[in-house]
Write an enzyme that holds these catalytic residues in place. Structure first.
Site, short mmCIF file in Angstrom:
data_model
loop_
_atom_site.label_atom_id
_atom_site.label_comp_id
_atom_site.label_asym_id
_atom_site.label_seq_id
_atom_site.Cartn_x
_atom_site.Cartn_y
_atom_site.Cartn_z
CB SER A 144 -25.67 -1.29 -41.53
OG SER A 144 -26.23 -1.66 -42.73
CG LEU B 30 -12.44 -11.53 -43.74
CD1 LEU B 30 -13.64 -10.87 -45.02
CD2 LEU B 30 -12.26 -12.94 -43.50
CB ALA B 31 -6.15 -11.02 -47.16
N GLY C 103 -0.42 -9.63 -41.06
CA GLY C 103 -1.44 -9.88 -41.19
C GLY C 103 -2.26 -10.81 -41.09
NE ARG D 3 -14.90 -1.52 -49.89
CZ ARG D 3 -16.20 -1.83 -49.60
NH1 ARG D 3 -17.05 -3.45 -49.72
NH2 ARG D 3 -16.52 -1.64 -48.26
NE ARG E 204 -21.23 1.69 -49.13
CZ ARG E 204 -20.91 0.82 -48.39
NH1 ARG E 204 -19.13 0.51 -49.04
NH2 ARG E 204 -20.91 -0.53 -48.08
CG HIS F 108 -20.36 4.37 -44.71
ND1 HIS F 108 -21.53 4.34 -44.60
CD2 HIS F 108 -20.70 2.47 -45.48
CE1 HIS F 108 -22.03 3.59 -44.68
NE2 HIS F 108 -21.75 2.45 -45.43
C1 LIG Z 1 -16.80 -0.45 -40.31
C2 LIG Z 1 -16.47 -1.20 -41.26
C3 LIG Z 1 -18.01 -2.30 -42.42
C4 LIG Z 1 -17.25 -3.24 -43.22
N1 LIG Z 1 -18.10 -3.80 -44.04
C5 LIG Z 1 -18.34 -4.42 -45.34
C6 LIG Z 1 -19.17 -5.06 -45.96
O1 LIG Z 1 -20.12 -5.14 -44.54
N2 LIG Z 1 -18.45 -6.01 -46.66
C7 LIG Z 1 -17.17 -5.99 -47.33
O2 LIG Z 1 -17.38 -6.33 -48.19
N3 LIG Z 1 -16.94 -5.07 -46.12
C8 LIG Z 1 -16.50 -4.37 -45.59
N4 LIG Z 1 -16.00 -3.09 -45.06
C9 LIG Z 1 -14.06 -3.57 -45.24
C10 LIG Z 1 -13.79 -4.63 -45.20
O3 LIG Z 1 -13.74 -5.00 -44.29
C11 LIG Z 1 -12.33 -4.16 -45.31
O4 LIG Z 1 -12.09 -3.86 -45.93
C12 LIG Z 1 -11.29 -5.73 -44.58
O5 LIG Z 1 -12.13 -6.76 -43.98
C13 LIG Z 1 -10.03 -6.03 -45.14
O6 LIG Z 1 -9.14 -7.48 -44.80
P1 LIG Z 1 -7.63 -7.00 -44.92
O7 LIG Z 1 -7.41 -8.61 -44.91
O8 LIG Z 1 -6.98 -7.10 -45.94
O9 LIG Z 1 -7.32 -6.03 -44.11
P2 LIG Z 1 -7.60 -6.52 -42.13
O10 LIG Z 1 -8.47 -7.15 -41.32
O11 LIG Z 1 -7.11 -5.39 -42.19
O12 LIG Z 1 -6.40 -6.87 -41.32
C14 LIG Z 1 -5.42 -6.46 -41.39
C15 LIG Z 1 -4.22 -7.25 -40.73
O13 LIG Z 1 -2.79 -6.96 -40.45
C16 LIG Z 1 -1.89 -6.67 -39.99
N5 LIG Z 1 -1.43 -5.93 -39.64
C17 LIG Z 1 -1.55 -4.62 -40.20
N6 LIG Z 1 -0.32 -3.87 -40.28
C18 LIG Z 1 0.51 -4.46 -39.62
C19 LIG Z 1 2.03 -4.39 -39.28
N7 LIG Z 1 1.86 -2.89 -39.76
N8 LIG Z 1 2.79 -5.51 -39.33
C20 LIG Z 1 1.76 -6.59 -38.91
N9 LIG Z 1 0.70 -6.36 -38.76
C21 LIG Z 1 0.32 -5.68 -39.25
C22 LIG Z 1 -3.12 -7.10 -38.84
O14 LIG Z 1 -2.60 -6.89 -37.31
C23 LIG Z 1 -4.53 -7.34 -39.05
O15 LIG Z 1 -4.56 -8.99 -38.84
C24 LIG Z 1 -15.69 -2.79 -44.00
C25 LIG Z 1 -14.55 -2.42 -42.89
C26 LIG Z 1 -15.33 -1.26 -42.25
C27 LIG Z 1 -14.26 -0.63 -41.32
#
Ligand SMILES: Cc1cc2nc3c(=O)[nH]c(=O)nc-3n(C[C@H](O)[C@H](O)[C@H](O)COP(=O)(O)OP(=O)(O)OC[C@H]3O[C@@H](n4cnc5c(N)ncnc54)[C@H](O)[C@@H]3O)c2cc1C
Ligand code: HEM
Ligand code: HEM
Ligand code: SF4
Ligand code: F3S
Ligand code: FES
Lengths: 254, 235, 637
Positions: free
Chosen positions: C284, C43-44, C40, C435, C330, C266
């Site tokens: 938003s 951000l994380a 993945g 959250r 929410r 949401h």
């Molecule tokens: C529309 C929307 C608006 C949001 N707005 C906000 C906000 O304003 N503020 C806030 O704090 N949070 C917000 N959130 C929540 C936040 O964006 C997410 O919780 C956060 O970005 C998750 O980040 P992540 O790195 O954990 O996962 P993700 O960004 O989802 O990344 C997942 C990664 O894992 C990879 N992956 C997944 N499954 C597999 C697999 N089986 N094999 C290989 N790779 C895989 C994907 O390719 C991707 O690279 C929002 C969410 C949404 C949906």
């Protein structure tokens, strides 16, 4: 109230990277004009699958115009007829009953076709890899407000930074040039003080990576700006050129 | 590194050269047009004196000509090399062609640069054979100019003679239109290639491009038409 | 299985510092001998991969999309919280900590949340140093806004594209390491299983999405950053590729899954318009600052909104919650919308929408003020619906948006499968049962930039990691199993497409394990999910082959996992006989219809252990202790 459309789709089918491709006609009926363009393709794919045919491969992810995954050339225009949107945000209400729509993949030598309408845009990653960042290791940062940045500089940087990396600029460019994408990235850091230390190095390396990846020259057609879902201006291309000249003329080998 | 030769071998560098040489050519063509407008004078001596003065500059002329050859050479070489690379970068064309409109400046002019350019190139060779290396004193094109000793090349007569032929004048007119087409995109594009794009001024540069293209094309094509129709001053 | 949260001792403000001191270090020359897999690149994952490579580890990073920059984090709009207190309005690390624990309705681990609040400030510093173009004031300092009902302005933002800009920052850092060769990037790969050797996670099996090849990769530790599972609902604000597959397959190999029923809805999304709908678009939350929510007072009123007179409109949020009105949290806003629609007052063609009306705001502030504030959102709405929100009230409806549940992790972010670390939305996070807005981005980056770089070293230094390579029998075995499962999907050749199954499953989960749940419904859901799963394995039709790009095959694999996860969600929701945060059990509400928490019996994290196919899960409880914040009942009256 929703209307329904009957359409003829002429879609590029290509079994694999080296397979020959051709346009195939599909009649699709009962398309609600509230669907998005990609939902219309979903519907077609469900129908094809039910009929035992292979669905059409196309790419999409967020379906809200931000991830840059989707990309179709629709009637010769990357992302289709509506300005300032990617094709996942295009809706069928822009079409009329009986229309024929030609759908082709993003075409460019640097974006080889993987299958049907899906292309490989990893060449963009190689450009970014060459310098599309500020080289600061985690933990090295001073307090965020230690470095004031004029609001309009930050806004200009943001304008350039909104690029979603979709590749429509390349696809629409008669020369398959990545100048808008690269120019936008270089511009973002040119506007910001954080970008200064690597300014020359970035310009030189990113331009070089752009050439090596097989993109064409920019002849200033500006078709890219017209199709860009973020309406990124070609003034960013000019800025990239300035940055490049400056660096090429004054650099010391580093 | 591909950034050799001060980066001039890169795509961006090549476009820098295109822009510089293109604008230099625009400069040359303007001066050339100004000189050629003397052909419209009722007195052939005006033009011949101008031509003679140029020719008698000797070393300076050679220097200028060498510069011109270099500018043309670089422009043509890069123009061709750029076009070849562009073709490789986009080997497969869309089956259905489209134009996004809006912010786009893609048009016939921008899409035909290499073709208008190549035609200009062929024209140039023909043009030089016809005038620069054609009909000199030996061939009997002589005249006398007051204040100049001995016989002088009657370039005016040569030009009038050639433009008296309909096909010759016709082709010239055609090429001058293509020159305009080349510059319709070329002029503002050169600024963009040099990195000179400020959103505030760019609309004016584009407008100026249209004016430049029109002035040059109309200015040049007027000469053959005029000479063909009137048959020149001493006819 | 034993849950050991490994929370360090000492006062909460000192825990992380002490812990950092006590953790073992690996000498720089040795780091490069250790390989780490990061799955993945959101951000994380992006921040983790980059930071670990900077430290010297050899990193292999994987993602599904064709570029790491496309991870779903890119879609986050609103912003990211930090306790900088730049506006001087009373914020502090302690307050952010307190708000997050309270917002999570006292179902999160205090120590983790405190660390998150502490680190939040470093995140902003880091992102600014990377050139993230945050919004600024004329004087050049950073701009803040209040978000999601917070009483302080602690949210940093970059227009409506904060997630994008933060992700591009992390992506840049990642690509810089790709350039140095410290990270090897593997895009277009889907992780299908984790490889366990001697009880430790030592590698993964992925399917190359372009060629269909099953590839094996070995490492000393595996870091899972694969995002949330909101797509179990079929329609959600998540991206098409968001999935639970990676996390779920790890769960099946021994990683406990915590609080699966904590899913956030949401309140302001664009409603569903038809069966073909593929995703829901978030509008938003800030819209609720000026828009008024209402429905007609008459049932099934099908007059156009503008011809319903003022006295026949029910501004139900203002009526029910006079103090907070349209700005209730929410979960409350969402549930109220569902209630009025279920009662037959909903609007629009489907009856599944309520109005969000800007008429009064436009009258009060003028159209141009509204344009300035919400112009791009209004445009987006108009693009999707074809209606002009300046003249016709918006129609909105709640949608699933975020999943608080995920793989259980200890203080070091390690799951119950040793060596498998889980970051970002994929883990049972710091958000408890609910959250707060702008906290997910913060958590993802906190985990990736500032926590895992320390804790992974401690793990590697403390365990005995013998050399393994990807050709060992464990790898071959796991790859074979993944391959067989994929082959099985292709060979059923039934009648229904994976999308049809997904849609059906989504309906069940939304109806019974969605915004409000009750025992009978949950039992029904369990039954329906199980029978749908059976049908899936008998009647699925996947077109095409394995050895090319095949989206339907990808979907089928993911749906097969949702069909298992959905069951666990229902099981968990059934087990939690209380209402808390986003989990609302109709049986457990106050007289006024508010959530009634039961701290006595349910102040725990429910971590479920997989016991095998068609077997019941085993529940493990991590009891939560609140030493610093005293649990209280939420009230927004
Ligand atoms: C529309 C929307 C608006 C949001 N707005 C906000 C906000 O304003 N503020 C806030 O704090 N949070 C917000 N959130 C929540 C936040 O964006 C997410 O919780 C956060 O970005 C998750 O980040 P992540 O790195 O954990 O996962 P993700 O960004 O989802 O990344 C997942 C990664 O894992 C990879 N992956 C997944 N499954 C597999 C697999 N089986 N094999 C290989 N790779 C895989 C994907 O390719 C991707 O690279 C929002 C969410 C949404 C949906
Ligand atoms: C003689 C043969 C010529 C050839 C082969 C030629 C070719 C070209 C080509 C291919 C381009 C486009 C380059 C691109 O893709 O960006 C170009 C641009 C241009 N040409 Fe020419 N050209 C010729 C003559 C001229 C002349 C005579 C003039 C001026 C009077 C001229 C002025 C320009 C200008 C201003 C540009 C724009 C440069 C830029 O975009 O940076 N060219 N030429
Ligand atoms: C009606 C149009 C034109 C007329 C009447 C004209 C006339 C002439 C004449 C008479 C000469 C010979 C000068 C000499 O031998 O000393 C000449 C030279 C030349 N012309 Fe033109 N010309 C025209 C258009 C053009 C155009 C459009 C171009 C450019 C693309 C051009 C480029 C040249 C060049 C390069 C030379 C050689 C100059 C030198 O070597 O000194 N001409 N022209
Ligand atoms: S510049 Fe515009 S068209 Fe090009 S990749 Fe970026 S967003 Fe897409
Ligand atoms: S369309 Fe192509 S030619 Fe340049 S201005 Fe845009 S990259
Ligand atoms: S699918 Fe994300 S931009 Fe279109």
């Amino acid at each position: 109230m929703a209307k329904t459309l009957n359409l003829t789709l002429r879609i590029w089918r290509q079994a694999g990277p080296d397979a020959p491709g051709k346009l195939v006609d599909y009649e699709v009926d009962d398309i609600s004009d509230e669907m998005s363009f990609l939902e219309m393709l979903d519907v077609l794919n469900e129908r094809l699958t039910k009929q035992g045919q292979e669905p059409i491969e196309f790419d999409s992810d967020c379906r809200e115009g931000i991830c840059g995954t989707c990309g179709l050339t629709i009637d010769g225009v990357a992302h289709g007829p509506v300005a300032g949107v990617s094709c996942c945000q295009l809706h069928m209400r822009h079409y009329r009953d009986g229309d024929t729509i030609t759908i082709e993949p993003f075409r460019a030598a640097a974006f080889p076709i993987i299958k049907d309408l899906v292309v490989d845009r990893s060449a963009f990653d190689r450009i970014v890899q060459a310098g599309g960042y500020v080289g600061v290791n985690t933990g090295n940062a001073p307090d965020a407000n230690a470095l004031p940045i004029a609001k309009n500089q930050a806004d200009l940087a943001m304008d350039a930074a909104t690029c979603i990396g979709c590749g429509a600029c390349v696809a629409s460019c008669p020369n398959g040039s990545a100048a808008l994408f690269t120019g936008a990235k270089i511009s973002q850091y040119t506007f910001l003080p954080q970008g200064q230390p690597e300014r020359k190095r970035r310009a030189l390396r990113m331009a070089e990576a752009m050439d090596e990846a097989g993109f064409g020259n920019c002849s200033n057609h500006a078709e890219c700006e017209a199709v860009c879902p973020k309406s990124i201006s070609i003034s960013n291309i000019a800025r990239m050129r300035r940055e490049y000249f400056r660096a090429a003329l004054t650099r010391r080998d580093d | 590194m591909a950034n050799r030769y001060w980066g001039l071998a890169s795509t961006i560098g090549k476009k820098l050269l295109m822009g510089l040489t293109g604008l230099a050519l625009v400069g040359f063509v303007f001066v050339h047009l100004a000189g050629n407008l003397l052909l419209l004078s009722p007195n052939p001596d005006h033009f011949n004196l101008y031509a003679h003065t140029l020719e008698s500059m000797g070393f300076l002329l050679y220097l200028a000509e060498a510069g011109l050859v270099l500018v043309f050479g670089v422009h043509i070489y890069n123009g061709i090399s750029i076009s070849l690379k562009n073709r490789r970068a986009r080997p497969v064309q869309y089956r259905k062609k489209g134009n996004a409109g809006g912010a786009s400046y893609k048009n016939t002019s921008s899409m035909s640069m290499i073709w208008t350019g190549l035609i200009l190139f062929v024209f140039l060779i023909w043009h030089l054979i016809a005038f620069k290396f054609g009909g000199g004193i030996e061939a009997g094109y002589t005249t006398q100019l007051s204040g100049v000793e001995g016989p002088v090349r009657d370039l005016y007569a040569l030009v009038v003679e050639r433009f008296g032929e309909a096909w010759f004048s016709g082709l010239y007119v055609l090429v001058m239109v293509l020159l305009g087409v080349h510059l319709r995109h070329g002029f503002w594009s050169a600024f963009q290639s040099l990195g000179a794009n400020h959103p505030r001024y760019m609309p004016y540069v584009r407008a100026l491009g249209l004016v430049v293209a029109l002035v040059l094309a109309v200015g040049f094509l007027f000469i053959p038409i005029y000479l063909y129709v009137t048959g020149g001053a001493q006819a | 299985m034993k849950l050991d949260p490994k929370v360090p001792s000492g006062p909460i403000e000192k825990k992380w510092d002490h812990h950092r001191f006590e953790m073992k270090l690996i000498n720089p020359a040795n780091k490069r001998k250790h390989e780490i897999i990061v799955v993945g690149t959101g951000l994380a994952g992006g921040s983790a991969a980059a930071s670990l490579a900077e430290l010297g580890y050899d990193v292999k990073a994987f993602c599904i999309q064709d570029s790491p920059r496309r991870a779903h984090s890119i879609a986050a709009q609103g912003g990211i919280n930090a306790a900088k207190n730049y506006p001087n309005d009373g914020d502090s690390i302690w307050r952010l900590f307190y708000d997050t624990v309270k917002g999570g309705d006292y179902r999160s681990r205090e120590a983790n949340v405190y660390r998150l609040a502490q680190i939040s400030n470093n995140i902003i510093d880091q992102c600014v140093a990377q050139g993230v173009p945050f919004a600024r004031e004329y004087g050049g300092t950073l701009s803040n806004r209040s978000f999601g009902g917070a009483q302080v302005s602690r949210t940093f933002y970059a227009r409506g594209q904060t997630g994008q800009q933060l992700l591009l920052g992390a992506y840049g850092a990642l690509m810089r390491q790709v350039d140095t060769g410290k990270v090897k990037m593997f895009p277009r790969r889907e992780m299908l299983d984790v490889v366990v050797v001697d009880g430790k996670a030592r590698g993964i099996v992925v399917r190359n999405l372009d060629t269909g090849e099953f590839e094996r990769y070995a490492a000393d530790a595996v870091i899972l950053c694969t995002g949330g599972y909101g797509n179990v609902f079929y329609l959600s604000t998540n991206a098409f590729n968001s999935n639970v597959t990676a996390a779920w397959r790890c769960h099946r190999r021994g990683a406990a899954f915590a609080n699966p029923c904590f899913t956030q809805i949401h309140p302001t999304c664009i409603p569903v318009s038809g069966d073909y709908q593929s995703k829901l678009t978030l509008m938003s939350e800030s819209l609720r600052n000026d828009g008024r929510v209402w429905v007609p007072k008459k049932k099934d009123d099908d007059r156009p909104a503008n011809s319903i007179p003022e006295e026949e409109r029910d501004y139900y949020l203002e009526r029910k919650y006079p103090a907070f009105g349209n700005l209730v949290p929410r979960d409350i806003a969402s549930r109220s919308a569902k209630e009025v629609c279920d009662a037959g007052y909903g609007v629009g063609e489907t009856g599944k929408a309520v109005y969000l009306d800007f008429r009064d705001a436009i009258e009060r502030m003028g159209r141009s003020a509204i344009e300035d504030k919400y112009g791009n959102l209004f445009d987006m709405y108009q693009r999707i619906t074809g209606e002009d929100p300046y003249t016709v009230p918006m129609r909105i409806y709640p949608a699933i948006h975020y999943t608080m549940g995920g793989l259980w992790v200890d203080y070091n972010l390690m799951s119950t499968l040793p060596g498998l670390h889980v970051l970002g939305e994929a883990n049972y996070s710091d958000h408890g049962a609910n959250r707060l807005g702008a906290s997910a981005l913060m958590q993802g980056l906190c985990d990736g930039y500032f926590v895992i770089p320390y804790t992974i070293g401690d793990y590697i230094a403390n365990v005995d990691l013998k050399k393994v390579d990807a050709d060992s029998p464990e790898f071959e075995q796991t790859a074979r199993e993944a391959q067989e499962r994929t082959q099985r999907l292709l060979s059923i050749q039934g009648q229904k497409t994976p999308r049809e199954f997904h849609r059906e499953l989504g309906h069940v989960v939304w109806d019974y394990v969605g915004m409000s749940r009750e025992e009978a419904g949950l039992r029904k859901a369990l039954e329906q999910i199980r029978s749908l799963r059976e049908e899936f394995w008998e009647n699925l039709h996947v077109p095409g082959r394995n050895d090319t790009l095949n989206k339907y095959l990808e979907i089928a694999g993911r749906v097969s996992d949702y069909l298992e996860l959905a069951e666990l969600m229902a099981v968990d929701a059934l087990d939690r006989k209380e209402s808390c945060g986003a989990h609302f059990r109709e049986e457990y509400q106050t007289e006024e219809g508010e959530a009634r928490r039961n701290d006595e019996d349910y102040m725990y994290v429910a971590a479920w252990e997989w016991k095998g196919e068609n077997q019941d899960w085993e529940l493990h409880k991590e009891n939560l202790e609140y030493e610093n914040v005293t649990p209280s009942q939420r009230s927004y009256k």
